[in-house]
Design a protein around this motif. Structure first.
Motif, PDB file in Angstrom:
ATOM      1  N   ILE A 137       9.194  -1.976  10.289  1.00  0.00           N
ATOM      2  CA  ILE A 137       8.470  -2.758   9.284  1.00  0.00           C
ATOM      3  C   ILE A 137       9.373  -3.097   8.107  1.00  0.00           C
ATOM      4  CG2 ILE A 137       6.528  -2.655   7.663  1.00  0.00           C
ATOM      5  CD1 ILE A 137       5.106  -0.882   9.795  1.00  0.00           C
ATOM      6  N   VAL A 138      10.277  -2.175   7.761  1.00  0.00           N
ATOM      7  CA  VAL A 138      11.242  -2.438   6.681  1.00  0.00           C
ATOM      8  C   VAL A 138      12.285  -3.457   7.134  1.00  0.00           C
ATOM      9  CG1 VAL A 138      13.099  -1.416   5.307  1.00  0.00           C
ATOM     10  CG2 VAL A 138      10.914  -0.220   5.541  1.00  0.00           C
ATOM     11  N   GLN A 139      12.766  -3.330   8.341  1.00  0.00           N
ATOM     12  CA  GLN A 139      13.832  -4.211   8.843  1.00  0.00           C
ATOM     13  C   GLN A 139      13.416  -5.675   8.880  1.00  0.00           C
ATOM     14  OE1 GLN A 139      14.809  -2.381  12.584  1.00  0.00           O
ATOM     15  NE2 GLN A 139      15.982  -0.722  11.632  1.00  0.00           N
ATOM     16  N   ILE A 140      12.140  -5.931   9.129  1.00  0.00           N
ATOM     17  CA  ILE A 140      11.689  -7.329   9.158  1.00  0.00           C
ATOM     18  C   ILE A 140      11.338  -7.837   7.767  1.00  0.00           C
ATOM     19  CG2 ILE A 140      10.847  -7.116  11.518  1.00  0.00           C
ATOM     20  CD1 ILE A 140       8.020  -6.952  10.407  1.00  0.00           C
ATOM     21  N   GLY A 141      11.460  -6.959   6.745  1.00  0.00           N
ATOM     22  CA  GLY A 141      11.264  -7.388   5.368  1.00  0.00           C
ATOM     23  C   GLY A 141       9.848  -7.338   4.863  1.00  0.00           C
ATOM     24  N   TYR A 142       8.946  -6.681   5.603  1.00  0.00           N
ATOM     25  CA  TYR A 142       7.547  -6.644   5.164  1.00  0.00           C
ATOM     26  C   TYR A 142       7.302  -5.544   4.138  1.00  0.00           C
ATOM     27  CZ  TYR A 142       2.482  -7.020   5.364  1.00  0.00           C
ATOM     28  OH  TYR A 142       1.162  -7.196   5.032  1.00  0.00           O
ATOM     29  N   ARG A 143       8.074  -4.469   4.187  1.00  0.00           N
ATOM     30  CA  ARG A 143       7.965  -3.376   3.216  1.00  0.00           C
ATOM     31  C   ARG A 143       9.347  -3.064   2.653  1.00  0.00           C
ATOM     32  NH1 ARG A 143       3.566   0.337   3.259  1.00  0.00           N
ATOM     33  NH2 ARG A 143       1.707  -0.694   4.054  1.00  0.00           N
ATOM     34  N   ASP A 144       9.373  -2.461   1.445  1.00  0.00           N
ATOM     35  CA  ASP A 144      10.622  -2.044   0.836  1.00  0.00           C
ATOM     36  C   ASP A 144      11.148  -0.791   1.532  1.00  0.00           C
ATOM     37  OD1 ASP A 144      10.468  -4.104  -0.992  1.00  0.00           O
ATOM     38  OD2 ASP A 144       9.339  -2.895  -2.442  1.00  0.00           O
ATOM     39  N   LYS A 145      12.425  -0.483   1.333  1.00  0.00           N
ATOM     40  CA  LYS A 145      13.067   0.628   2.028  1.00  0.00           C
ATOM     41  C   LYS A 145      12.421   1.969   1.693  1.00  0.00           C
ATOM     42  CE  LYS A 145      16.745   1.125  -1.441  1.00  0.00           C
ATOM     43  NZ  LYS A 145      18.217   1.129  -1.671  1.00  0.00           N
ATOM     44  N   GLU A 146      11.754   2.075   0.536  1.00  0.00           N
ATOM     45  CA  GLU A 146      11.094   3.320   0.164  1.00  0.00           C
ATOM     46  C   GLU A 146       9.916   3.646   1.086  1.00  0.00           C
ATOM     47  OE1 GLU A 146      13.487   1.856  -3.049  1.00  0.00           O
ATOM     48  OE2 GLU A 146      11.839   0.893  -1.954  1.00  0.00           O
ATOM     49  N   PHE A 147       9.506   2.695   1.870  1.00  0.00           N
ATOM     50  CA  PHE A 147       8.395   2.903   2.804  1.00  0.00           C
ATOM     51  C   PHE A 147       8.757   3.925   3.876  1.00  0.00           C
ATOM     52  CE2 PHE A 147       6.248   1.307   6.785  1.00  0.00           C
ATOM     53  CZ  PHE A 147       4.984   1.781   6.463  1.00  0.00           C
ATOM     54  N   VAL A 148      10.047   3.960   4.272  1.00  0.00           N
ATOM     55  CA  VAL A 148      10.487   4.919   5.294  1.00  0.00           C
ATOM     56  C   VAL A 148      10.453   6.330   4.698  1.00  0.00           C
ATOM     57  CG1 VAL A 148      12.357   5.638   6.809  1.00  0.00           C
ATOM     58  CG2 VAL A 148      11.958   3.209   6.409  1.00  0.00           C
ATOM     59  N   GLY A 149       9.693   7.205   5.316  1.00  0.00           N
ATOM     60  CA  GLY A 149       9.542   8.571   4.829  1.00  0.00           C
ATOM     61  C   GLY A 149       8.319   8.779   3.969  1.00  0.00           C
ATOM     62  N   SER A 150       7.545   7.710   3.733  1.00  0.00           N
ATOM     63  CA  SER A 150       6.346   7.822   2.900  1.00  0.00           C
ATOM     64  C   SER A 150       5.137   8.223   3.731  1.00  0.00           C
ATOM     65  CB  SER A 150       6.074   6.487   2.209  1.00  0.00           C
ATOM     66  OG  SER A 150       5.557   5.540   3.142  1.00  0.00           O
ATOM     67  N   HIS A 151       4.029   8.491   3.046  1.00  0.00           N
ATOM     68  CA  HIS A 151       2.746   8.756   3.686  1.00  0.00           C
ATOM     69  C   HIS A 151       1.857   7.517   3.659  1.00  0.00           C
ATOM     70  CE1 HIS A 151       2.838  13.437   3.109  1.00  0.00           C
ATOM     71  NE2 HIS A 151       3.813  12.982   3.874  1.00  0.00           N
ATOM     72  N   ASP A 152       2.443   6.361   3.426  1.00  0.00           N
ATOM     73  CA  ASP A 152       1.662   5.127   3.345  1.00  0.00           C
ATOM     74  C   ASP A 152       1.081   4.774   4.707  1.00  0.00           C
ATOM     75  OD1 ASP A 152       2.428   5.050   0.743  1.00  0.00           O
ATOM     76  OD2 ASP A 152       3.775   3.323   0.940  1.00  0.00           O
ATOM     77  N   SER A 153      -0.198   4.422   4.709  1.00  0.00           N
ATOM     78  CA  SER A 153      -0.843   3.984   5.944  1.00  0.00           C
ATOM     79  C   SER A 153      -0.404   2.564   6.289  1.00  0.00           C
ATOM     80  CB  SER A 153      -2.363   4.040   5.787  1.00  0.00           C
ATOM     81  OG  SER A 153      -2.792   5.360   5.541  1.00  0.00           O
ATOM     82  N   ILE A 154      -0.717   2.150   7.492  1.00  0.00           N
ATOM     83  CA  ILE A 154      -0.448   0.777   7.919  1.00  0.00           C
ATOM     84  C   ILE A 154      -1.742   0.141   8.388  1.00  0.00           C
ATOM     85  CG2 ILE A 154       1.960   1.195   8.537  1.00  0.00           C
ATOM     86  CD1 ILE A 154       1.087   1.410  11.467  1.00  0.00           C
ATOM     87  N   GLY A 155      -1.711  -1.183   8.477  1.00  0.00           N
ATOM     88  CA  GLY A 155      -2.891  -1.926   8.901  1.00  0.00           C
ATOM     89  C   GLY A 155      -2.559  -2.901  10.010  1.00  0.00           C
ATOM     90  N   ALA A 156      -3.451  -3.858  10.196  1.00  0.00           N
ATOM     91  CA  ALA A 156      -3.353  -4.770  11.333  1.00  0.00           C
ATOM     92  C   ALA A 156      -2.078  -5.612  11.302  1.00  0.00           C
ATOM     93  CB  ALA A 156      -4.578  -5.676  11.369  1.00  0.00           C
ATOM     94  N   ILE A 157      -1.669  -6.055  10.120  1.00  0.00           N
ATOM     95  CA  ILE A 157      -0.477  -6.894  10.036  1.00  0.00           C
ATOM     96  C   ILE A 157       0.760  -6.112  10.475  1.00  0.00           C
ATOM     97  CG2 ILE A 157       1.018  -8.232   8.512  1.00  0.00           C
ATOM     98  CD1 ILE A 157      -1.670  -9.523   9.144  1.00  0.00           C
ATOM     99  N   GLU A 158       0.883  -4.862  10.004  1.00  0.00           N
ATOM    100  CA  GLU A 158       2.023  -4.036  10.408  1.00  0.00           C
ATOM    101  C   GLU A 158       1.999  -3.758  11.915  1.00  0.00           C
ATOM    102  OE1 GLU A 158       1.282  -2.600   6.098  1.00  0.00           O
ATOM    103  OE2 GLU A 158       0.079  -3.336   7.764  1.00  0.00           O
ATOM    104  N   VAL A 159       0.800  -3.571  12.460  1.00  0.00           N
ATOM    105  CA  VAL A 159       0.674  -3.370  13.908  1.00  0.00           C
ATOM    106  C   VAL A 159       1.168  -4.610  14.642  1.00  0.00           C
ATOM    107  CG1 VAL A 159      -0.970  -3.067  15.803  1.00  0.00           C
ATOM    108  CG2 VAL A 159      -1.218  -1.729  13.711  1.00  0.00           C
TER     109      VAL A 159
END
Length: 235
Positions: A102-124
């Motif tokens: 998700i980070v590599q395609i530019g949808y989330r910032d690099k801080e997303f890796v290692g977080s507890h942030d949930s994902i939704g339909a777009i990320e799926v």
């Protein structure tokens, strides 16, 4: 380490300490919840093989925020098996690999890796498209909407594709898989595959007893959450 993050080496785990259960949707017949069948009754199931991923199944504790990742892993296993891979466990992405994608395609910032942030339909959608070249059709079901009116769309999907469907809501515990559809007269039920199981399931019956596999009437869904239904387009 910032609050709300976990070591990325833990997120990378793809070693399953016990065999994951497969095709758990084939265990529960509509008669367990739905009214008796009549001449207008129809039942559709996910076609093909897949593995049941759930909270902590790889030794990484994600209960409370990881349900969408786990359901995405189950959907990924359906895709991998459908394409004939002999090493499904290794091919299904870890939570870290999902976040990295998700980070590599530019949808989330690099801080997303290692977080507890949930994902939704777009990320799926983006993850399945990037990793497997499989797109999803997304249906939006608003708060208090009548999910029953989407029965014809789901029926056609199971007839044409027979995939494992994912539902993502606006609450952390609202993500689940849908592996079946039962229509009896004017009543509509969905076969829910809930990833909120912690521990080692000894049998499919244990998952049923915990409510992780259940037939659920469409009227019991949209009240406190909206849902986006992801339909993987792979025949």
């Amino acid at each position: 380490m910032e609050e709300g993050t976990v070591p990325t080496n833990q997120l990378s785990r793809k070693c399953y300490p016990y065999p994951l259960l497969s095709n758990v949707h084939r265990y529960l017949s509509p008669s367990s919840k739905a009214p008796e069948a009549d001449c207008r009754s129809y039942t559709f199931y996910t076609k093909g093989d897949w593995l049941y991923f759930h909270d902590g199944c790889d030794g990484f504790k994600d209960n409370g925020w990881g349900c969408a990742y786990r359901t995405l892993q189950s959907v990924s296993s359906w895709i991998v098996n459908k394409r004939g891979s002999s090493d499904c466990d290794a091919t299904v992405p870890s939570i870290k690999e999902i976040q990295q994608t998700i980070v590599q395609i530019g949808y989330r910032d690099k801080e997303f890796v290692g977080s507890h942030d949930s994902i939704g339909a777009i990320e799926v959608f983006y993850t399945l498209d990037t990793l497997y070249d499989v797109v999803c059709k997304i249906i939006h079901v608003a708060h208090h909407d009548n999910l029953k009116k989407y029965a014809s769309i789901l029926k056609k999907y199971f007839e044409d594709y027979g995939g494992l469907v994912m539902m993502c809501g606006d609450k952390k515990d609202a993500s689940k898989g849908i592996a079946g559809l039962h229509i009896s007269g004017n009543q509509v039920y969905l076969l829910v595959i809930d990833p909120h199981f912690v521990g080692v399931p000894k049998s499919v019956q244990e998952l049923v007893d915990h409510g992780c596999i259940r037939w659920q009437h469409t009227s019991e869904f949209v009240d406190s959450s909206f849902y986006n239904i992801c339909l993987p387009q792979l025949k």
